[in-house]
Design a protein around this motif. Structure first.
Motif, mmCIF file in Angstrom:
data_model
loop_
_atom_site.group_PDB
_atom_site.id
_atom_site.type_symbol
_atom_site.label_atom_id
_atom_site.label_comp_id
_atom_site.label_asym_id
_atom_site.label_seq_id
_atom_site.Cartn_x
_atom_site.Cartn_y
_atom_site.Cartn_z
ATOM 1 N N LEU A 166 1.992 10.352 0.896
ATOM 2 C CA LEU A 166 3.169 10.222 0.021
ATOM 3 C C LEU A 166 2.708 10.374 -1.439
ATOM 4 N N PRO A 167 3.109 11.459 -2.120
ATOM 5 C CA PRO A 167 2.674 11.639 -3.503
ATOM 6 C C PRO A 167 3.090 10.461 -4.380
ATOM 7 N N LEU A 168 2.246 10.126 -5.364
ATOM 8 C CA LEU A 168 2.535 8.952 -6.196
ATOM 9 C C LEU A 168 3.852 9.109 -6.939
ATOM 10 N N THR A 169 4.157 10.337 -7.397
ATOM 11 C CA THR A 169 5.411 10.513 -8.145
ATOM 12 C C THR A 169 6.632 10.332 -7.223
ATOM 13 N N ASP A 170 6.475 10.563 -5.922
ATOM 14 C CA ASP A 170 7.563 10.260 -4.970
ATOM 15 C C ASP A 170 7.633 8.756 -4.719
ATOM 16 N N ALA A 171 6.473 8.138 -4.494
ATOM 17 C CA ALA A 171 6.455 6.702 -4.198
ATOM 18 C C ALA A 171 7.037 5.905 -5.368
ATOM 19 N N ALA A 172 6.887 6.424 -6.589
ATOM 20 C CA ALA A 172 7.380 5.709 -7.774
ATOM 21 C C ALA A 172 8.903 5.634 -7.819
ATOM 22 N N CYS A 173 9.581 6.419 -6.986
ATOM 23 C CA CYS A 173 11.051 6.399 -6.966
ATOM 24 C C CYS A 173 11.595 5.279 -6.079
ATOM 25 N N LEU A 174 10.748 4.694 -5.233
ATOM 26 C CA LEU A 174 11.266 3.897 -4.120
ATOM 27 C C LEU A 174 11.594 2.434 -4.424
ATOM 28 N N PRO A 175 10.867 1.739 -5.330
ATOM 29 C CA PRO A 175 11.014 0.274 -5.360
ATOM 30 C C PRO A 175 12.385 -0.242 -5.775
ATOM 31 N N LEU A 205 10.920 0.920 4.440
ATOM 32 C CA LEU A 205 11.372 2.154 3.783
ATOM 33 C C LEU A 205 10.215 3.149 3.661
ATOM 34 N N LEU A 206 9.041 2.642 3.256
ATOM 35 C CA LEU A 206 7.880 3.525 3.137
ATOM 36 C C LEU A 206 7.548 4.141 4.491
ATOM 37 N N ALA A 207 7.613 3.304 5.548
ATOM 38 C CA ALA A 207 7.302 3.807 6.888
ATOM 39 C C ALA A 207 8.321 4.866 7.314
ATOM 40 N N LEU A 208 9.592 4.617 6.996
ATOM 41 C CA LEU A 208 10.642 5.586 7.337
ATOM 42 C C LEU A 208 10.385 6.922 6.635
ATOM 43 N N CYS A 209 9.993 6.849 5.374
ATOM 44 C CA CYS A 209 9.719 8.079 4.613
ATOM 45 C C CYS A 209 8.607 8.878 5.287
ATOM 46 N N VAL A 210 7.575 8.164 5.759
ATOM 47 C CA VAL A 210 6.449 8.846 6.401
ATOM 48 C C VAL A 210 6.879 9.374 7.766
ATOM 49 N N PRO A 243 0.820 -1.221 0.000
ATOM 50 C CA PRO A 243 0.000 0.000 0.000
ATOM 51 C C PRO A 243 0.851 1.267 0.000
ATOM 52 N N VAL A 244 0.397 2.282 -0.742
ATOM 53 C CA VAL A 244 1.058 3.601 -0.692
ATOM 54 C C VAL A 244 0.605 4.279 0.597
ATOM 55 N N PRO A 245 1.540 4.693 1.473
ATOM 56 C CA PRO A 245 1.116 5.351 2.710
ATOM 57 C C PRO A 245 0.424 6.688 2.416
ATOM 58 N N ALA A 246 -0.529 7.040 3.272
ATOM 59 C CA ALA A 246 -1.223 8.327 3.118
ATOM 60 C C ALA A 246 -0.190 9.447 3.157
ATOM 61 N N VAL A 255 10.954 11.895 5.049
ATOM 62 C CA VAL A 255 11.974 11.775 3.998
ATOM 63 C C VAL A 255 11.270 11.722 2.645
ATOM 64 N N ARG A 256 11.802 12.468 1.669
ATOM 65 C CA ARG A 256 11.243 12.426 0.322
ATOM 66 C C ARG A 256 12.365 12.166 -0.684
ATOM 67 N N PRO A 257 12.081 11.394 -1.725
ATOM 68 C CA PRO A 257 13.112 11.130 -2.724
ATOM 69 C C PRO A 257 13.605 12.402 -3.400
ATOM 70 N N VAL A 258 14.843 12.365 -3.838
ATOM 71 C CA VAL A 258 15.386 13.461 -4.637
ATOM 72 C C VAL A 258 14.922 13.223 -6.075
ATOM 73 N N VAL A 259 14.085 14.129 -6.571
ATOM 74 C CA VAL A 259 13.528 13.976 -7.924
ATOM 75 C C VAL A 259 14.250 14.947 -8.850
#
Ligand SMILES: NC(=O)c1ccc[n+]([C@@H]2O[C@H](COP(=O)([O-])OP(=O)(O)OC[C@H]3O[C@@H](n4cnc5c(N)ncnc54)[C@H](OP(=O)(O)O)[C@@H]3O)[C@@H](O)[C@H]2O)c1
Length: 317
Positions: free
Chosen positions: A123-132, A273-278, A118-121, A282-286
Motif C-alpha cells: 500500500l503506497p504511503l500516499t494512499d495510506a495517508a488518505c485512510l485514517p 479497513l487496511l486489510a480490506l484495501c489489501v 502497521p502499513v500493509p505491504a 481497493v485504493r483511495p480516490v486521490v
C-alpha cells in the motif's frame, strides 16, 4: 520543525488563517507517547473548519493542523497514525489530532504508541495517508452504523468529497448497488466511473435504499429521507452545508427509519479497513498530491470545491 498551522481564525476566508513556518518539536504528555516522522499526510474539511474557528478556541492557537498521517515510528516501522486520542478534558472523552494535541501537517507528530497501525505491504504511503479520517469514517458509516450487510442499495450524498468518494468505492467493493449525488456534472461522470449510478442532487432514485451516507446536511437531508426504504439507516457524520435540516418526523416513525450519528472509527476498524484495501485491491480516490512545500496550494485546492477525492501531501518534497 516545519509545520502548517492555524495562526488565527477566518470564517469567511479560512485560507487567510493558514500559516506555514517553524513550530516547536512535539512533546510527550505521557510515557506511552512516541514521535513519528511524517512521510505523507492528507487534508480534510476538518482542517478548513479549524481555520474557520470551528472546534478550536482562540487560546489553543497556534495549532498545527492535520488529522491524517503515515510515517516512520521510533523502531523504523512504516505506520499509519490513528488520529483519535483519549482526552478526559473533552466532553466527548476524546479528541482528534489538531484539536487539543498538535496535528500531522508537520515534520513530526507525537501520539500514543497504541495509535500506530502497521502499513500493509504493497500500500503506497500516499494512499495510506488518505485512510485514517475520511476513509475510516466512511467505513464505519457503512459497516458498524449502516449495517450494510443487511441491505443491497446505498445512497451517498455530495459524492465528490473525501468521505463520500470513500463510501462510494467501499460500497461498490462490498458488492452493493450504489447511487451517488453531486452538484457537478464532471464529478458525476467520475462517480459513474467508480461504479455508482450518478445523479443530480434531489433526483428521484430508481429504488429506495437501505443505507444513506450523509455528510452534506441541510442541503440534502430531505432527499435522504425521501430516498430511504422502510427500516433504512441514514448515517450522519458531517453537515458541510448546514446542521439544522427540517426533518419530517412522520416519515421517521411511519417508515421506522434510523438516523444514526457517527464519528471516525476505532483502531480495530482502521486495521479492518487496511486489510480490506489489501484483500480487495481497493485504493483511495486521490484528487491530487502536493509536496509539503506547496501546502498552501493544497489548501486552496481543497477550498475550491472542485476536489474529487483526497488532497495528499508528500512530506519528502
Ligand atoms: N464525524 C467525523 O468523524 C467526520 C470525519 C470526516 C469528515 N467529517 C465531516 O464530513 C463532511 C465531509 O468531509 P470531507 O472531508 O469529505 O469534505 P470534502 O472533501 O470537502 O467534501 C465535501 C462535499 O460536500 C458536498 N457539498 C458541499 N456543499 C454542498 C452543498 N451546499 N450542497 C450539496 N453538497 C455539498 C460536496 O460534494 P459535491 O461537490 O460532489 O456536490 C463536497 O465534495 C465535513 O463536514 C466534515 O467535517 C466528519
Amino acid at each position: 520543525m516545519r509545520a502548517a498551522f492555524a495562526s488565527t481564525f477566518d470564517a469567511d476566508n479560512p485560507l487567510a488563517a493558514l500559516a506555514v513556518g517553524d513550530r516547536p518539536e512535539p512533546t510527550h504528555p505521557d510515557d506511552d507517547w512516541v514521535t513519528v516522522e511524517v512521510r505523507a499526510s492528507s487534508l480534510n474539511r476538518h482542517d478548513l473548519w479549524s481555520l474557520s474557528g470551528v472546534g478550536l478556541a482562540p487560546e489553543q492557537l497556534p495549532m498545527i493542523l492535520g488529522c491524517d498521517a503515515v510515517g516512520v515510528d521510533p523502531d523504523g516501522n512504516d505506520v499509519v497514525v490513528y488520529p483519535v486520542v483519549v482526552d478526559p478534558s473533552d466532553p466527548r472523552g476524546l479528541s482528534i489530532l489538531s484539536e487539543r494535541f498538535p496535528g500531522t501537517l508537520a515534520e513530526r507528530v507525537a501520539v500514543p504508541r497504541a495509535n500506530l497501525v502497521p502499513v500493509p505491504a504493497g500500500l503506497p504511503l500516499t494512499d495510506a495517508a488518505c485512510l485514517p479520517t475520511a476513509w475510516l469514517t466512511a467505513y464505519r458509516m457503512l459497516t458498524n452504523r449502516g449495517r450494510i450487510d443487511e441491505g443491497e442499495a446505498v445512497l451517498v450524498q455530495g459524492a465528490g468529497g473525501g468521505v463520500a468518494t470513500a463510501a462510494v468505492v467501499l460500497a461498490v467493493a462490498l458488492g452493493k448497488r450504489v447511487y451517488a449525488t453531486s452538484r457537478d456534472a464532471a464529478k458525476r461522470d467520475r462517480i459513474a466511473a467508480l461504479g455508482a449510478t450518478a445523479l443530480a442532487p434531489g433526483a428521484r432514485l430508481p429504488e429506495r435504499v437501505d443505507v444513506v451516507i450523509e455528510t452534506v446536511g441541510a442541503a440534502t437531508f430531505d432527499h435522504s429521507m425521501k430516498s430511504a426504504k422502510p427500516g433504512a439507516r441514514i448515517v450522519v457524520s458531517g453537515a458541510t452545508a448546514g446542521h439544522e435540516p427540517k426533518v419530517n418526523l412522520r416519515r421517521v416513525f411511519a417508515l421506522q427509519l434510523e438516523i444514526l450519528g457517527t464519528s471516525m472509527g476505532t483502531p480495530a476498524e482502521l486495521a479492518e479497513l487496511l486489510a480490506l484495501c489489501v484483500d480487495k485491491g481497493v485504493r483511495p480516490v486521490v484528487d491530487s498530491v502536493y509536496g509539503f512545500s506547496q501546502v498552501s496550494d493544497a489548501f486552496a485546492r481543497l477550498h475550491s470545491g472542485e476536489v474529487f477525492g483526497k488532497v495528499v501531501l508528500d512530506h519528502s518534497r
